[in-house]
Design an enzyme around this catalytic site. Structure first.
Site, PDB file in Angstrom:
ATOM      1  N   GLY A   1       0.845  -1.188   0.000  1.00 17.76           N
ATOM      2  CA  GLY A   1       0.000   0.000   0.000  1.00 17.76           C
ATOM      3  C   GLY A   1       0.873   1.227   0.000  1.00 17.76           C
ATOM      4  N   PRO A   2       0.296   2.360  -0.387  1.00 22.89           N
ATOM      5  CA  PRO A   2       1.088   3.585  -0.498  1.00 22.89           C
ATOM      6  C   PRO A   2       1.566   4.083   0.859  1.00 22.89           C
ATOM      7  CG  PRO A   2      -1.248   4.040  -0.832  1.00 22.89           C
ATOM      8  CD  PRO A   2      -1.104   2.554  -0.754  1.00 22.89           C
ATOM      9  N   SER A   3       2.516   4.988   0.816  1.00 23.06           N
ATOM     10  CA  SER A   3       2.998   5.637   2.028  1.00 23.06           C
ATOM     11  C   SER A   3       1.814   6.255   2.773  1.00 23.06           C
ATOM     12  CB  SER A   3       4.020   6.694   1.614  1.00 23.06           C
ATOM     13  OG  SER A   3       4.429   7.414   2.732  1.00 23.06           O
ATOM     14  N   GLY A   4       1.778   6.067   4.093  1.00 25.27           N
ATOM     15  CA  GLY A   4       0.689   6.602   4.895  1.00 25.27           C
ATOM     16  C   GLY A   4      -0.503   5.673   5.021  1.00 25.27           C
TER      17      GLY A   4
ATOM     18  N   GLU B   1      10.776  -4.607   4.605  1.00 25.28           N
ATOM     19  CA  GLU B   1      11.743  -4.844   3.541  1.00 25.28           C
ATOM     20  C   GLU B   1      12.392  -3.534   3.109  1.00 25.28           C
ATOM     21  OE1 GLU B   1      11.140  -7.999   0.064  1.00 25.28           O
ATOM     22  OE2 GLU B   1       9.937  -6.219  -0.115  1.00 25.28           O
TER      23      GLU B   1
ATOM     24  N   GLY C   1      -0.766   2.902   6.634  1.00 23.88           N
ATOM     25  CA  GLY C   1      -0.931   2.334   7.976  1.00 23.88           C
ATOM     26  C   GLY C   1      -0.109   1.080   8.226  1.00 23.88           C
ATOM     27  N   LYS C   2       0.796   0.741   7.318  1.00 22.91           N
ATOM     28  CA  LYS C   2       1.573  -0.496   7.446  1.00 22.91           C
ATOM     29  C   LYS C   2       2.466  -0.472   8.696  1.00 22.91           C
ATOM     30  CE  LYS C   2       3.493   0.193   3.373  1.00 22.91           C
ATOM     31  NZ  LYS C   2       2.876   1.504   3.019  1.00 22.91           N
ATOM     32  N   THR C   3       3.186   0.645   8.883  1.00 22.00           N
ATOM     33  CA  THR C   3       4.099   0.739  10.022  1.00 22.00           C
ATOM     34  C   THR C   3       3.322   0.788  11.333  1.00 22.00           C
ATOM     35  OG1 THR C   3       5.543   2.007   8.572  1.00 22.00           O
ATOM     36  CG2 THR C   3       6.082   2.025  10.906  1.00 22.00           C
TER      37      THR C   3
END
Ligand code: ADP
Ligand code: ADP
Length: 229
Positions: free
Chosen positions: A37-40, A166, A42-44
């Site tokens: 998904g794009p930056s922002g 990654e 919510g992955k982190t």
């Protein structure tokens, strides 16, 4: 290794719009689940919740049947090993780097993890392995090799779940293949959840979870997601 179940998770940083809204998915044991998904998206933030740096406002995260909110934080971080995007290696040799993370590790365990991460050649024939330090002799491990060393350090502590952010940097095809093989080896022993930045990782993952603006937009295999487009 446990099945990781994320169910109905909401999370908001103070005074911000919600970072995660009703996020649900299941990551199977001995499989690779790739978050994209794009930056922002919510992955982190999701990785932070998985390590209990923060707590969900609603919903839960389970390791098999156990809500991680009921476990001591130390146990959560022992069971879920996090490898950050630009993991730093310590100066010193490959073996010293491994022993720093797991002082009790036996030679056999070190051999096994070096094999799993395709780093055997950096120790073979040398008493301690190549020196990783940046100094007058220059950098002796490439970016891809350093990332595998960081994964090796995490695996040596025998986690149930490997959380891998990654790296985005370019890898030559040899290092790309070695990273693929390393992640596949990790998935033989752990539940692997990765923030995927590489097309090769995404195509090899057993499951892809597409996050956008804090919501799950799609889940499925790479092929099923390509077909539904
Ligand atoms: P990703 O890892 O997919 O790029 P993040 O989880 O970093 O996404 O971010 C999700 C949302 O939360 C974004 O809107 C981001 O600006 C916000 N955010 C991330 N970290 C913080 C923080 N420490 N404080 C406030 N807002 C944050
Ligand atoms: P502790 O209190 O357990 O010592 P640290 O803040 O030192 O935790 O962080 C431990 C590791 O977790 C570090 O590698 C750090 O980069 C990583 N980390 C810190 N915050 C986050 C986060 N929000 N999401 C994912 N990883 C994080």
């Amino acid at each position: 290794p446990p099945t990781v179940t994320v169910r109905g998770v909401h999370f908001q940083y103070a005074d911000r719009s919600p970072a995660l809204t009703g996020v649900s998915f299941t990551a199977r044991a001995r499989a690779q689940t790739a978050l994209v998904g794009p930056s922002g998206a919510g992955k982190t933030t999701l990785f932070g919740l998985l390590q209990r740096f923060y707590e969900p406002e609603q919903g839960e995260i389970r390791l098999d049947d156990v809500d991680i909110a009921t476990l001591p934080r130390g146990e959560v971080r022992r069971r879920l090993a996090y490898v950050e995007q630009d993991a730093t290696t310590l100066s010193g040799t490959v073996r010293q780097n491994l022993l720093y993370s797991a002082p009790e590790a036996t030679d056999a365990e070190i051999e096994e993890v070096l094999h799993a991460t395709r780093l055997t050649e950096f120790v073979a024939g040398l008493p301690q392995g190549l020196d990783t330090s940046v100094g007058s002799r220059g950098v002796t491990l490439s970016g891809g090799e350093r990332q595998r060393l960081a994964i090796a350090r995490a695996l040596l502590r025998r986690p149930d779940v490997l959380l891998l952010d990654e790296a985005t940097g370019q890898l030559d095809s040899r290092n790309e293949q070695a990273l693929r093989a390393t992640i596949a080896s990790a998935a033989e022993q752990c539940t692997v959840l990765l923030i995927a930045h590489r097309l090769s990782t995404i195509t090899e993952a057993d499951q892809i979870v597409v996050l956008e603006q804090g919501q799950v937009r799609a889940t499925g295999s790479h092929q099923s997601l390509v077909d539904s487009d």
